[in-house]
Design a protein around this motif. Structure first.
Motif, PDB file in Angstrom:
ATOM      1  N   GLY A 269       0.783  -1.205   0.000  1.00  0.00           N
ATOM      2  CA  GLY A 269       0.000   0.000   0.000  1.00  0.00           C
ATOM      3  C   GLY A 269       0.821   1.264   0.000  1.00  0.00           C
ATOM      4  N   GLY A 270       2.118   1.173   0.181  1.00  0.00           N
ATOM      5  CA  GLY A 270       2.947   2.367   0.177  1.00  0.00           C
ATOM      6  C   GLY A 270       2.634   3.307   1.328  1.00  0.00           C
ATOM      7  N   LEU A 271       2.802   4.593   1.071  1.00  0.00           N
ATOM      8  CA  LEU A 271       2.629   5.602   2.112  1.00  0.00           C
ATOM      9  C   LEU A 271       1.197   6.114   2.225  1.00  0.00           C
ATOM     10  CD1 LEU A 271       5.895   7.650   1.552  1.00  0.00           C
ATOM     11  CD2 LEU A 271       5.428   5.970   3.333  1.00  0.00           C
ATOM     12  N   ALA A 272       0.372   5.832   1.241  1.00  0.00           N
ATOM     13  CA  ALA A 272      -0.998   6.349   1.229  1.00  0.00           C
ATOM     14  C   ALA A 272      -1.783   6.008   2.505  1.00  0.00           C
ATOM     15  CB  ALA A 272      -1.744   5.858  -0.007  1.00  0.00           C
ATOM     16  N   PRO A 273      -1.749   4.775   2.999  1.00  0.00           N
ATOM     17  CA  PRO A 273      -2.495   4.484   4.230  1.00  0.00           C
ATOM     18  C   PRO A 273      -2.014   5.318   5.430  1.00  0.00           C
ATOM     19  CG  PRO A 273      -1.893   2.435   3.141  1.00  0.00           C
ATOM     20  CD  PRO A 273      -1.174   3.543   2.436  1.00  0.00           C
ATOM     21  N   PHE A 274      -0.711   5.572   5.495  1.00  0.00           N
ATOM     22  CA  PHE A 274      -0.186   6.396   6.581  1.00  0.00           C
ATOM     23  C   PHE A 274      -0.602   7.852   6.410  1.00  0.00           C
ATOM     24  CE2 PHE A 274       2.687   2.751   6.494  1.00  0.00           C
ATOM     25  CZ  PHE A 274       2.649   2.375   7.844  1.00  0.00           C
ATOM     26  N   ASP A 275      -0.573   8.336   5.168  1.00  0.00           N
ATOM     27  CA  ASP A 275      -1.023   9.701   4.890  1.00  0.00           C
ATOM     28  C   ASP A 275      -2.489   9.870   5.305  1.00  0.00           C
ATOM     29  OD1 ASP A 275       1.489  10.264   3.816  1.00  0.00           O
ATOM     30  OD2 ASP A 275       0.822   9.987   1.736  1.00  0.00           O
ATOM     31  N   GLN A 276      -3.316   8.889   4.953  1.00  0.00           N
ATOM     32  CA  GLN A 276      -4.744   8.942   5.294  1.00  0.00           C
ATOM     33  C   GLN A 276      -4.953   8.888   6.809  1.00  0.00           C
ATOM     34  OE1 GLN A 276      -6.272   5.646   3.056  1.00  0.00           O
ATOM     35  NE2 GLN A 276      -6.160   6.733   1.095  1.00  0.00           N
ATOM     36  N   ALA A 277      -4.189   8.042   7.490  1.00  0.00           N
ATOM     37  CA  ALA A 277      -4.308   7.938   8.951  1.00  0.00           C
ATOM     38  C   ALA A 277      -3.904   9.250   9.613  1.00  0.00           C
ATOM     39  CB  ALA A 277      -3.457   6.789   9.480  1.00  0.00           C
ATOM     40  N   LYS A 278      -2.894   9.912   9.091  1.00  0.00           N
ATOM     41  CA  LYS A 278      -2.470  11.210   9.628  1.00  0.00           C
ATOM     42  C   LYS A 278      -3.561  12.254   9.394  1.00  0.00           C
ATOM     43  CE  LYS A 278       0.130  14.685  10.899  1.00  0.00           C
ATOM     44  NZ  LYS A 278       0.135  15.125  12.252  1.00  0.00           N
ATOM     45  N   GLU A 279      -4.091  12.309   8.175  1.00  0.00           N
ATOM     46  CA  GLU A 279      -5.144  13.276   7.845  1.00  0.00           C
ATOM     47  C   GLU A 279      -6.397  13.049   8.680  1.00  0.00           C
ATOM     48  OE1 GLU A 279      -5.846  13.293   3.619  1.00  0.00           O
ATOM     49  OE2 GLU A 279      -3.713  13.576   3.206  1.00  0.00           O
ATOM     50  N   ALA A 280      -6.698  11.785   8.988  1.00  0.00           N
ATOM     51  CA  ALA A 280      -7.894  11.459   9.776  1.00  0.00           C
ATOM     52  C   ALA A 280      -7.668  11.658  11.276  1.00  0.00           C
ATOM     53  CB  ALA A 280      -8.310  10.015   9.505  1.00  0.00           C
ATOM     54  N   GLY A 281      -6.440  11.971  11.669  1.00  0.00           N
ATOM     55  CA  GLY A 281      -6.150  12.178  13.079  1.00  0.00           C
ATOM     56  C   GLY A 281      -5.966  10.893  13.870  1.00  0.00           C
ATOM     57  N   ILE A 282      -5.796   9.789  13.163  1.00  0.00           N
ATOM     58  CA  ILE A 282      -5.610   8.496  13.828  1.00  0.00           C
ATOM     59  C   ILE A 282      -4.206   8.394  14.403  1.00  0.00           C
ATOM     60  CG2 ILE A 282      -5.546   5.993  13.460  1.00  0.00           C
ATOM     61  CD1 ILE A 282      -7.713   6.468  11.282  1.00  0.00           C
TER      62      ILE A 282
ATOM     63  N   GLU B 145      10.750   9.872  -0.111  1.00  0.00           N
ATOM     64  CA  GLU B 145       9.342  10.240   0.096  1.00  0.00           C
ATOM     65  C   GLU B 145       8.944  10.039   1.568  1.00  0.00           C
ATOM     66  OE1 GLU B 145      10.219   9.418  -3.977  1.00  0.00           O
ATOM     67  OE2 GLU B 145      10.302   7.995  -2.334  1.00  0.00           O
ATOM     68  N   LEU B 146       9.394   8.954   2.165  1.00  0.00           N
ATOM     69  CA  LEU B 146       9.093   8.696   3.577  1.00  0.00           C
ATOM     70  C   LEU B 146       9.738   9.755   4.460  1.00  0.00           C
ATOM     71  CD1 LEU B 146       7.980   6.905   5.858  1.00  0.00           C
ATOM     72  CD2 LEU B 146      10.112   5.601   5.737  1.00  0.00           C
ATOM     73  N   LEU B 147      10.994  10.040   4.230  1.00  0.00           N
ATOM     74  CA  LEU B 147      11.707  11.025   5.049  1.00  0.00           C
ATOM     75  C   LEU B 147      11.114  12.424   4.920  1.00  0.00           C
ATOM     76  CD1 LEU B 147      15.348   9.802   4.352  1.00  0.00           C
ATOM     77  CD2 LEU B 147      14.077   9.598   6.511  1.00  0.00           C
ATOM     78  N   ALA B 148      10.430  12.695   3.813  1.00  0.00           N
ATOM     79  CA  ALA B 148       9.827  14.016   3.592  1.00  0.00           C
ATOM     80  C   ALA B 148       8.503  14.193   4.338  1.00  0.00           C
ATOM     81  CB  ALA B 148       9.618  14.241   2.105  1.00  0.00           C
ATOM     82  N   ARG B 149       7.920  13.104   4.819  1.00  0.00           N
ATOM     83  CA  ARG B 149       6.625  13.208   5.516  1.00  0.00           C
ATOM     84  C   ARG B 149       6.807  13.904   6.858  1.00  0.00           C
ATOM     85  NH1 ARG B 149       5.479  11.337   0.967  1.00  0.00           N
ATOM     86  NH2 ARG B 149       3.587  10.139   0.586  1.00  0.00           N
ATOM     87  N   ASP B 150       5.913  14.861   7.168  1.00  0.00           N
ATOM     88  CA  ASP B 150       6.026  15.618   8.418  1.00  0.00           C
ATOM     89  C   ASP B 150       5.714  14.776   9.654  1.00  0.00           C
ATOM     90  OD1 ASP B 150       3.292  15.414   7.893  1.00  0.00           O
ATOM     91  OD2 ASP B 150       2.853  17.415   8.687  1.00  0.00           O
ATOM     92  N   TYR B 151       5.007  13.681   9.472  1.00  0.00           N
ATOM     93  CA  TYR B 151       4.646  12.832  10.596  1.00  0.00           C
ATOM     94  C   TYR B 151       5.687  11.743  10.872  1.00  0.00           C
ATOM     95  CZ  TYR B 151       3.022   9.800   6.783  1.00  0.00           C
ATOM     96  OH  TYR B 151       2.956   9.050   5.644  1.00  0.00           O
ATOM     97  N   TYR B 152       6.672  11.602   9.994  1.00  0.00           N
ATOM     98  CA  TYR B 152       7.628  10.513  10.119  1.00  0.00           C
ATOM     99  C   TYR B 152       8.854  10.935  10.922  1.00  0.00           C
ATOM    100  CZ  TYR B 152      10.933   6.854   9.077  1.00  0.00           C
ATOM    101  OH  TYR B 152      11.830   5.846   9.214  1.00  0.00           O
ATOM    102  N   VAL B 153       9.253  10.068  11.863  1.00  0.00           N
ATOM    103  CA  VAL B 153      10.445  10.309  12.670  1.00  0.00           C
ATOM    104  C   VAL B 153      11.366   9.094  12.543  1.00  0.00           C
ATOM    105  CG1 VAL B 153      11.340  10.791  14.978  1.00  0.00           C
ATOM    106  CG2 VAL B 153       9.102  11.694  14.304  1.00  0.00           C
ATOM    107  N   SER B 154      12.590   9.349  12.128  1.00  0.00           N
ATOM    108  CA  SER B 154      13.597   8.294  12.026  1.00  0.00           C
ATOM    109  C   SER B 154      14.415   8.282  13.315  1.00  0.00           C
ATOM    110  CB  SER B 154      14.520   8.569  10.840  1.00  0.00           C
ATOM    111  OG  SER B 154      15.540   7.603  10.791  1.00  0.00           O
ATOM    112  N   VAL B 155      14.450   7.142  13.988  1.00  0.00           N
ATOM    113  CA  VAL B 155      15.168   7.005  15.251  1.00  0.00           C
ATOM    114  C   VAL B 155      16.553   6.434  14.957  1.00  0.00           C
ATOM    115  CG1 VAL B 155      15.148   5.944  17.532  1.00  0.00           C
ATOM    116  CG2 VAL B 155      12.990   6.635  16.454  1.00  0.00           C
ATOM    117  N   ASP B 156      17.583   7.203  15.293  1.00  0.00           N
ATOM    118  CA  ASP B 156      18.959   6.802  14.999  1.00  0.00           C
ATOM    119  C   ASP B 156      19.435   5.741  15.987  1.00  0.00           C
ATOM    120  OD1 ASP B 156      21.544   6.594  14.124  1.00  0.00           O
ATOM    121  OD2 ASP B 156      22.149   8.594  14.792  1.00  0.00           O
ATOM    122  N   MET B 157      19.786   4.582  15.460  1.00  0.00           N
ATOM    123  CA  MET B 157      20.230   3.465  16.289  1.00  0.00           C
ATOM    124  C   MET B 157      21.734   3.219  16.159  1.00  0.00           C
ATOM    125  SD  MET B 157      17.541   2.414  17.843  1.00  0.00           S
ATOM    126  CE  MET B 157      17.992   0.795  18.411  1.00  0.00           C
TER     127      MET B 157
END
Length: 78
Positions: free
Chosen positions: A1-14, A29-41
């Motif tokens: 499903g790619g990023l679309a389900p995550f985009d929709q969940a963010k827009e819906a406030g889920i 594309e993932l790194l550009a999303r405002d809701y995405y956080v990459s945790v440095d390990m």
């Protein structure tokens, strides 16, 4: 499903944020999303490798109790 389900969940406030480690492949594309956080390990993984190379137990790295106790000891000394 790619990023679309995550985009929709963010827009819906889920979801507010999505966190993953940098131990997976992350597209531009993932790194550009405002809701995405990459945790440095990197530091954590390096500590595990270093500990194993010294033939020591990695339990102190995996068990948060050791870190909490260490922080409490540092606070007592201050």
């Amino acid at each position: 499903g790619g990023l679309a389900p995550f985009d929709q969940a963010k827009e819906a406030g889920i979801v507010d944020r999505v966190y993953t480690t940098n131990l997976i492949y992350q597209t531009k594309e993932l790194l550009a999303r405002d809701y995405y956080v990459s945790v440095d390990m990197s530091e954590y993984l390096a500590a595990i490798i270093d500990t194993m190379n010294h033939d020591s137990s990695i339990e102190p790295l995996l068990n948060p109790t050791f870190k909490i106790r260490g922080q409490l000891e540092n606070l007592k000394r201050s």
